[in-house]
Write a protein that holds these residues in place. Structure first.
Motif, PDB file in Angstrom:
ATOM      1  N   LYS A 291       5.122   1.393  19.413  1.00 13.01           N
ATOM      2  CA  LYS A 291       6.160   1.633  18.755  1.00 13.01           C
ATOM      3  C   LYS A 291       6.330   0.753  17.696  1.00 13.01           C
ATOM      4  O   LYS A 291       6.274  -0.513  18.066  1.00 13.01           O
ATOM      5  CB  LYS A 291       7.632   1.525  19.601  1.00 13.01           C
ATOM      6  CG  LYS A 291       8.794   1.686  18.733  1.00 13.01           C
ATOM      7  CD  LYS A 291      10.071   1.922  19.743  1.00 13.01           C
ATOM      8  CE  LYS A 291      11.234   2.145  19.200  1.00 13.01           C
ATOM      9  NZ  LYS A 291      12.462   2.298  19.871  1.00 13.01           N
ATOM     10  N   LEU A 292       6.247   0.932  16.596  1.00 12.06           N
ATOM     11  CA  LEU A 292       5.999   0.091  15.205  1.00 12.06           C
ATOM     12  C   LEU A 292       7.438   0.036  14.337  1.00 12.06           C
ATOM     13  O   LEU A 292       7.773   1.423  14.163  1.00 12.06           O
ATOM     14  CB  LEU A 292       5.026   0.358  14.590  1.00 12.06           C
ATOM     15  CG  LEU A 292       4.889  -0.324  13.335  1.00 12.06           C
ATOM     16  CD1 LEU A 292       4.557  -1.532  13.099  1.00 12.06           C
ATOM     17  CD2 LEU A 292       3.848   0.416  12.109  1.00 12.06           C
ATOM     18  N   ASN A 293       8.025  -0.856  14.066  1.00  8.76           N
ATOM     19  CA  ASN A 293       9.079  -0.898  13.272  1.00  8.76           C
ATOM     20  C   ASN A 293       8.619  -1.678  12.055  1.00  8.76           C
ATOM     21  O   ASN A 293       8.190  -2.941  12.153  1.00  8.76           O
ATOM     22  CB  ASN A 293      10.503  -1.590  13.864  1.00  8.76           C
ATOM     23  CG  ASN A 293      10.705  -0.835  15.050  1.00  8.76           C
ATOM     24  OD1 ASN A 293      11.497   0.309  14.721  1.00  8.76           O
ATOM     25  ND2 ASN A 293      10.954  -1.364  16.089  1.00  8.76           N
ATOM     26  N   ILE A 294       8.838  -1.236  10.817  1.00  9.98           N
ATOM     27  CA  ILE A 294       8.634  -1.784   9.697  1.00  9.98           C
ATOM     28  C   ILE A 294       9.106  -1.237   8.370  1.00  9.98           C
ATOM     29  O   ILE A 294       9.115   0.228   8.383  1.00  9.98           O
ATOM     30  CB  ILE A 294       7.079  -2.099   9.143  1.00  9.98           C
ATOM     31  CG1 ILE A 294       6.823  -3.270   8.307  1.00  9.98           C
ATOM     32  CG2 ILE A 294       6.270  -0.715   9.054  1.00  9.98           C
ATOM     33  CD1 ILE A 294       5.353  -3.669   8.254  1.00  9.98           C
ATOM     34  N   LEU A 295       9.584  -1.961   7.495  1.00 12.66           N
ATOM     35  CA  LEU A 295      10.284  -1.416   6.146  1.00 12.66           C
ATOM     36  C   LEU A 295      11.164  -0.177   6.578  1.00 12.66           C
ATOM     37  O   LEU A 295      11.416   0.806   5.779  1.00 12.66           O
ATOM     38  CB  LEU A 295       9.093  -0.793   5.320  1.00 12.66           C
ATOM     39  CG  LEU A 295       8.145  -1.955   4.745  1.00 12.66           C
ATOM     40  CD1 LEU A 295       7.002  -0.874   3.803  1.00 12.66           C
ATOM     41  CD2 LEU A 295       8.787  -2.749   3.681  1.00 12.66           C
ATOM     42  N   GLY A 296      12.156  -0.213   7.463  1.00 13.36           N
ATOM     43  CA  GLY A 296      13.032   0.365   7.783  1.00 13.36           C
ATOM     44  C   GLY A 296      12.710   1.931   8.450  1.00 13.36           C
ATOM     45  O   GLY A 296      13.484   2.673   8.699  1.00 13.36           O
ATOM     46  N   ILE A 297      11.413   1.890   8.562  1.00 17.05           N
ATOM     47  CA  ILE A 297      10.633   3.033   9.398  1.00 17.05           C
ATOM     48  C   ILE A 297      10.115   2.649  10.852  1.00 17.05           C
ATOM     49  O   ILE A 297       9.903   1.663  11.071  1.00 17.05           O
ATOM     50  CB  ILE A 297       9.771   3.625   8.628  1.00 17.05           C
ATOM     51  CG1 ILE A 297      10.171   4.135   7.267  1.00 17.05           C
ATOM     52  CG2 ILE A 297       8.767   4.674   9.074  1.00 17.05           C
ATOM     53  CD1 ILE A 297       8.991   4.683   6.164  1.00 17.05           C
ATOM     54  N   THR A 298      10.441   3.629  11.719  1.00 18.89           N
ATOM     55  CA  THR A 298      10.077   3.550  13.126  1.00 18.89           C
ATOM     56  C   THR A 298       8.769   4.498  13.122  1.00 18.89           C
ATOM     57  O   THR A 298       9.231   5.698  13.027  1.00 18.89           O
ATOM     58  CB  THR A 298      11.089   3.681  14.186  1.00 18.89           C
ATOM     59  OG1 THR A 298      12.222   2.763  13.990  1.00 18.89           O
ATOM     60  CG2 THR A 298      10.633   3.705  15.506  1.00 18.89           C
ATOM     61  N   ARG A 299       7.728   4.218  14.052  1.00 21.37           N
ATOM     62  CA  ARG A 299       6.747   4.994  14.258  1.00 21.37           C
ATOM     63  C   ARG A 299       6.542   4.982  15.659  1.00 21.37           C
ATOM     64  O   ARG A 299       6.179   3.846  16.327  1.00 21.37           O
ATOM     65  CB  ARG A 299       5.269   4.821  13.433  1.00 21.37           C
ATOM     66  CG  ARG A 299       5.420   4.988  11.868  1.00 21.37           C
ATOM     67  CD  ARG A 299       4.416   4.065  11.288  1.00 21.37           C
ATOM     68  NE  ARG A 299       3.178   4.573  11.431  1.00 21.37           N
ATOM     69  CZ  ARG A 299       2.388   5.655  10.791  1.00 21.37           C
ATOM     70  NH1 ARG A 299       3.021   6.235   9.976  1.00 21.37           N
ATOM     71  NH2 ARG A 299       1.243   6.061  11.065  1.00 21.37           N
TER      72      ARG A 299
END
Length: 213
Positions: free
Chosen positions: A72-80
């Motif tokens: 689970k990745l959070n960066i630049l306001g986006i979650t993957r």
């Protein structure tokens, strides 16, 4: 997302031994063994992108939790969120969720699940400089791509000589772009929710769900 997911930066490989520095090979082997022994890894990181000729200077922060192939990745306001089979990219700004199978054939994208192992294939390596960073001894290993057509000139992988954890990664492109990913916090075997890598569609009833494959 290419440069962002080169998050993917922590790698451990044993390719082309005859071309590699024995000390660098041994150090990367130590790092690899240690990383693979952890059940999960949680990272907070700083991401910097610089290109003087193009007047580009960007900096952002992110975090990622990795467990095996899942992340689970959070960066630049986006979650993957990747559950091992399906990738969900959640964009609150666009109120959209993109659903896809992870494209492992895209060599320009290193995913978080590769983050701690990207250099297993396609690089030769040798010991580089040692730096003292806030009292920490950081040993750099220089990685050179075997593919002469690669957009990457070289990668410097900074390893904490005491913990054998990755401190940072510096990628230098042939076009003059330098990407630096620095680990601010490195935690292992943390208690995590059983649903952390599960996408709950009910939470995004107002979003457009874009299934691309």
């Amino acid at each position: 997302m290419k440069r962002i997911i080169i998050i993917a930066f922590l790698a451990f490989g044993m390719v082309g031994f005859s071309q590699n520095d024995a000390k660098a090979e041994a150090l990367l082997g130590e790092v690899s063994s240690k990383i693979k022994a952890y059940k999960n890894i949680s990272l907070d990181f700083k991401y910097e992108l610089n290109n003087v000729s193009e007047n580009i200077n960007q900096e952002t922060r992110g975090d990622v939790v990795i467990e095996g192939e899942k992340y689970k990745l959070n960066i630049l306001g986006i979650t993957r969120i990747f559950d091992g089979k399906t990738l969900y990219t959640i964009s609150p700004e666009d109120e959209e969720v993109t659903v896809s199978s992870e494209n492992t054939e895209d060599e320009s994208t290193i995913t978080p699940s590769d983050m701690l192992s990207f250099y297993e294939d396609g690089y030769t390596y040798k010991m580089d400089i040692i730096q003292n960073v806030n009292g920490r001894k950081i040993q750099y290993v220089k990685l050179n791509p075997m593919d002469t057509n690669s957009e990457i000139k070289h990668v410097l992988l900074g390893i904490d000589a005491t913990t054998k954890h990755i401190y940072n990664l510096i990628e230098v492109g042939k076009n003059g772009t330098k990407t630096t990913l620095t680990v601010n916090s490195f935690k292992t075997d943390e208690p995590i929710s059983k649903t952390l890598f599960t996408f709950d569609e009910s939470k995004y009833s107002d979003y457009f769900i874009n299934k691309i494959d």
